[in-house]
Write a protein that holds these residues in place. Sequence first.
Motif, short mmCIF file in Angstrom:
data_model
loop_
_atom_site.label_atom_id
_atom_site.label_comp_id
_atom_site.label_asym_id
_atom_site.label_seq_id
_atom_site.Cartn_x
_atom_site.Cartn_y
_atom_site.Cartn_z
N HIS A 1 0.71 -1.17 -0.06
CA HIS A 1 -0.08 0.04 0.03
C HIS A 1 0.84 1.27 -0.16
CE1 HIS A 1 -3.14 -2.60 1.98
NE2 HIS A 1 -3.15 -2.95 0.97
N ASN A 2 2.14 1.19 0.50
CA ASN A 2 2.73 2.23 0.56
C ASN A 2 3.64 2.70 -0.72
OD1 ASN A 2 2.29 2.72 3.37
ND2 ASN A 2 3.99 1.43 4.02
N GLU A 3 3.62 1.53 -1.76
CA GLU A 3 4.22 1.92 -2.90
C GLU A 3 3.23 2.78 -3.90
OE1 GLU A 3 7.06 0.75 -3.82
OE2 GLU A 3 7.50 -0.34 -2.05
N LEU B 1 -8.87 -2.69 5.23
CA LEU B 1 -10.05 -1.58 4.48
C LEU B 1 -9.43 -0.91 3.33
CD1 LEU B 1 -11.65 0.04 7.71
CD2 LEU B 1 -12.54 -1.58 6.13
N ILE B 2 -7.93 -0.52 3.58
CA ILE B 2 -7.26 0.03 2.51
C ILE B 2 -7.13 -1.11 1.31
CG2 ILE B 2 -4.70 0.93 1.89
CD1 ILE B 2 -4.57 2.05 4.87
N SER C 1 -8.79 -3.14 -4.12
CA SER C 1 -9.37 -4.01 -4.92
C SER C 1 -10.56 -3.77 -5.52
CB SER C 1 -9.36 -5.28 -3.75
OG SER C 1 -8.40 -5.57 -3.07
N ILE C 2 -11.07 -2.84 -5.35
CA ILE C 2 -12.36 -2.42 -5.90
C ILE C 2 -12.21 -2.42 -7.41
CG2 ILE C 2 -14.20 -0.85 -6.27
CD1 ILE C 2 -13.67 0.03 -3.29
N ASP D 1 -2.71 7.35 -3.01
CA ASP D 1 -4.17 8.22 -2.81
C ASP D 1 -5.11 7.12 -2.13
OD1 ASP D 1 -3.13 10.68 -3.54
OD2 ASP D 1 -4.04 10.44 -5.59
N LYS D 2 -5.20 6.08 -2.61
CA LYS D 2 -6.31 5.16 -1.97
C LYS D 2 -6.01 4.85 -0.39
CE LYS D 2 -7.55 2.93 -6.38
NZ LYS D 2 -7.68 1.75 -7.08
N HIS D 3 -4.73 4.86 -0.16
CA HIS D 3 -4.40 4.60 1.36
C HIS D 3 -4.68 5.82 2.11
CE1 HIS D 3 -1.68 4.58 4.82
NE2 HIS D 3 -1.31 3.34 4.33
N LYS D 4 -4.35 7.11 1.59
CA LYS D 4 -4.82 7.97 2.33
C LYS D 4 -6.12 8.26 2.40
CE LYS D 4 -0.49 10.59 0.86
NZ LYS D 4 0.07 11.71 0.08
N LEU D 5 -7.13 8.13 1.25
CA LEU D 5 -8.54 8.37 1.28
C LEU D 5 -8.98 7.59 2.38
CD1 LEU D 5 -9.23 8.81 -2.39
CD2 LEU D 5 -9.72 10.47 -0.65
N THR D 6 -8.74 6.22 2.40
CA THR D 6 -9.26 5.29 3.38
C THR D 6 -9.17 5.52 4.81
OG1 THR D 6 -9.25 3.66 1.88
CG2 THR D 6 -9.52 2.76 4.10
#
Length: 1042
Positions: A581-583, A625-626, A631-632, A731-736
């Motif tokens: 997720h950090n990549e 959750l992230i 995965s969506i 961004d997905k990590h930050k948004l969640t």
Amino acid sequence: MPLSRRGRGSRLAGSRAATSNLPRATALSPNHAQLLTRRRHSSEQVPPESEPRADFRSGKWLQEPATGDARDSRQALRARMSSKHRICSQEEVVIPCAYDSDSESVDLELSNLEIIKKGSSSIELTDLDIPDIPGLHCEPLSHSPRHLTQQDPLSEAIVEKLIQSIQKVFNGELKGELEKLKFLGDLSSLSQALPYDETAKSFIHSHIADIVHTLNVLVQEERPHSLSSSMRQEVFVTIADLSYQDVHLLLGSEDRAELFSLTIKSIITLPSVRTLTQIQEIMPNGTCNTECLYRQTFQAFSEMLQSLVVKDPHLENLDTIIKHLVPWLQSVKDHERERATASMAQVLKCLSKHLNLKLPLRFQRLGHLVALMALLCGDPQEKVAEEAAEGIHSLLHITLRLKYITHDKKDQQNLKRALTKCREFLELHSSAAKCFYNCPFRIAQVFEGFLDSNELCQFIMTTFDTLKTLKHPCIQRSAGELLLTLAKNTESQFEKVPEIMGVICAQLSIISQPRVRQQIINTVSLFISRPKYTDIVLSFLLCHPVPYNRHLAEVWRMLSVELPSTTWILWRLLRKLQKCHNEPAQEKMAYVAVAATDALYEVFLGNRLRAATFRLFPQLLMTLLIQIHHSIGLTMSDVDIPSGLYTEQEVPSEVTPLCFAMQATKTLLLRTCCLQEFNIMEKNKGWALLGGKDGHLQGLFLLANALLERNQLLAQKVMYLLVPLLNRGNDKHKLTSAGFFVELLRSPVAKRLPSIYSVARFKDWLQDGNHLFRILGLRGLYNLVGHQEMREDIKSLLPYIVDSLRETDEKIVLSAIQILLQLVRTMDFTTLAAMMRTLFSLFGDVRSDVHRFSVTLFGAAIKSVKNPDKKSIENQVLDSLVPLLLYSQDENDAVAEESRQVLTICAQFLKWKLPQEVYSKDPWHIKPTEAGTICRFFEKKCKGKINILEQTLMYSKNPKLPIRRSAVLFVGLLSKYMDHNELRRMGTDWIEDDLRDLLCDPEPSLCIIASQTLLLVQMARAEPKPKQRVNWLQKLMGRSSA
């Protein structure tokens, strides 16, 4: 039997020519090898045998030669075996390789070790550090006692005759059994002359290939499933005789290795003794006693193997023997496994008695051999277990000497500790062999200190490889005990952990016993719980197809580790997922992310790491959750699957990265007793929202609220965890993270957070280019504004919040309105006036909620104006009257009601009293009298203040039919009640033009009202004074007066 010549003639001629020119070597005094060689046609009597001696193995009695060495029995054996009269009766049976009593003590000091370790200091490891092993004699070759009759050297004539006889075979063929036996006897006799006869030596060495080929043919011609002659026995004796003279027919080239394999197979694969006896009873074969013949043949075979290690200082011959015997030690047939084990035990016994090690040592299979013999000590066949125990007994002695010779000075202390432990163990057990019998785990305890990392890996690999072929419950139990014991005691020494894990995963499917499976899994648990190997084991386990098969799933579920290690293991597994997720966002999802998610799901199901799951709940929940967010919308084709991973199976179409993440998240909640939260998510379709592209944030809000409502302590832990993580990852990590965080700010503890972690961060989000972050920033401010202590800090962001009213995103506008409703009473006049202007532009917005709440906020703003500022805001209030009045007729009841409420607030601000007809919910066109009353009131109140007619006509083009109709009707009423002179002064052309456009409207009611309004405007323009018209609209609509 045709034999290929392969250049035999030239080699023989050269050999003979060379011999004739050299002086004949004088006969040498008999050395050790000569003493071990017996004349094949000797007529000597059998030496007297000792009385039977008891042996612990199954209570059997062993016939043992007086000298105590297995090879001494060959003199007696040869005395019984002439070319045609070697078949003995039942009374003459000799069980091969008798053992010394276990109770004897021995001195293990070797003279050559003193030379090797010469110059060592007094503190260094010495030969005295090696413990004595009961039951083993060390017999240096030069001092071995023998009681054999010394044979006279062969004359030159006899040597020449033997050579000619053997050469004749090479040039021709062997037809009958007598010729074959004579050939073997000649070859064996000639071997006696090798130490002192150059001609014999030259001939043998130049014809080794021919000898090997001939012996190969002789063995192949024997029937594989019966034993009716002594041919095999004679072949074994011949090979042994040559081996004692350092002519090894079984070692070296490919054809020799082939002969070695063939000789082993020819004896090991014979039917069991019982079967051989039954065959003899069915098909009698002269006076042959099959059992006696078998035992003599097997003894000859054992002596052949022992001849290879009597002088094997570098242990390379032992290495070769093990290589050829391993398949038979793992045979599924009991009698084959018994023979191989007995042979191996006798080889080890012989080697341990004549050990004379020299560097460099070329023994590469110690780990393999220890594992094999240890497993066989637990064999269900009692005889196999007994032989293996004897073998491991001898192997321990060999290992001690081997490690003493090869140890590094850096490891001297470790070796001393291992020797001390070994000595203590031996002191507890009077017989080492007995203590090993049916106790494989003791073997692991004794040997673990002497095996290096490579040998430990061999041990593990061999143990699992044996399980593949020997599936007996006893063997499997032994394997489980061995692996677990060894892993517990030596976990820090393993280097090839990935290879070991590969074998475990590959072989787990063949282990059927639950107890053994758990022991194997416990071995995995032991490796994975050690920080040194945790990441290595995890990486290997994650490189398997998902969903995991039932065997690998069982490994994840049944991990059994000590409490301090559970958190470490779960944390390292979690980090595997977090690193993905950090990549930066990649074209494809990393496979390890999917595999780690599935692994977490299996771990949660097993619930063996329960304490760690509770401890790491915040990290686990947010990471999953992230992963859901990432995965969506993805399928497995969007995952970067390593090549070759799904070679034997296809990726199931129904499997997606999202389903793994959902499963893991649901299981986490259930295993951590978050049952109410789970239920709330299910009832409100939260899981569908969470996994949807547009509803992901809503799903997050629902879960966060459920957690905050039902378990505040966990919610607070999650909130504190998220504070430093909000700006990490993609961004997905930050948004969640941000979505969950802002919802948790409703918690009372949120007011303790420094503004730098909340308000300041939201300021940055309000200016972010991603509209989702702007939504989250406003939602966070809304949750914070509920805490009175935070309002002062939030007021600094009012300009940004007011600017958000101009956003096109409905969620942003509504969020901004909700915040401003909370802060409107604290605003300064400048901000308030600017906000009201912006709100006025939202009246009539096509987004009904935006329209409604902008009206609500406008009303709240009017109420918040202080007395000194009321005059300045009056014009804005007046301008809002017509829109509010017309929107009180909106088809949306909520908008209409809110418009009436705010219209009342405006009237109160202006100190007006509205007629009651304003609050009627009936449309104006069905009650024109009420509409007339309202029109007269506003025409009178607004006269000279605003151009109410022009403002109303603007709404005749509103997209909503009720608003257009009300506006046109209101224009007609205004033209009737206002001053006609004023109307003519203003001009009516612009009014008439707009009304004519409405005559073509598809809505009949609007066309009729527009037509009548146009008529009224035209009449007002022509008449100087308005005439009284009673109920004009009722007549127009065909209705009676109200």
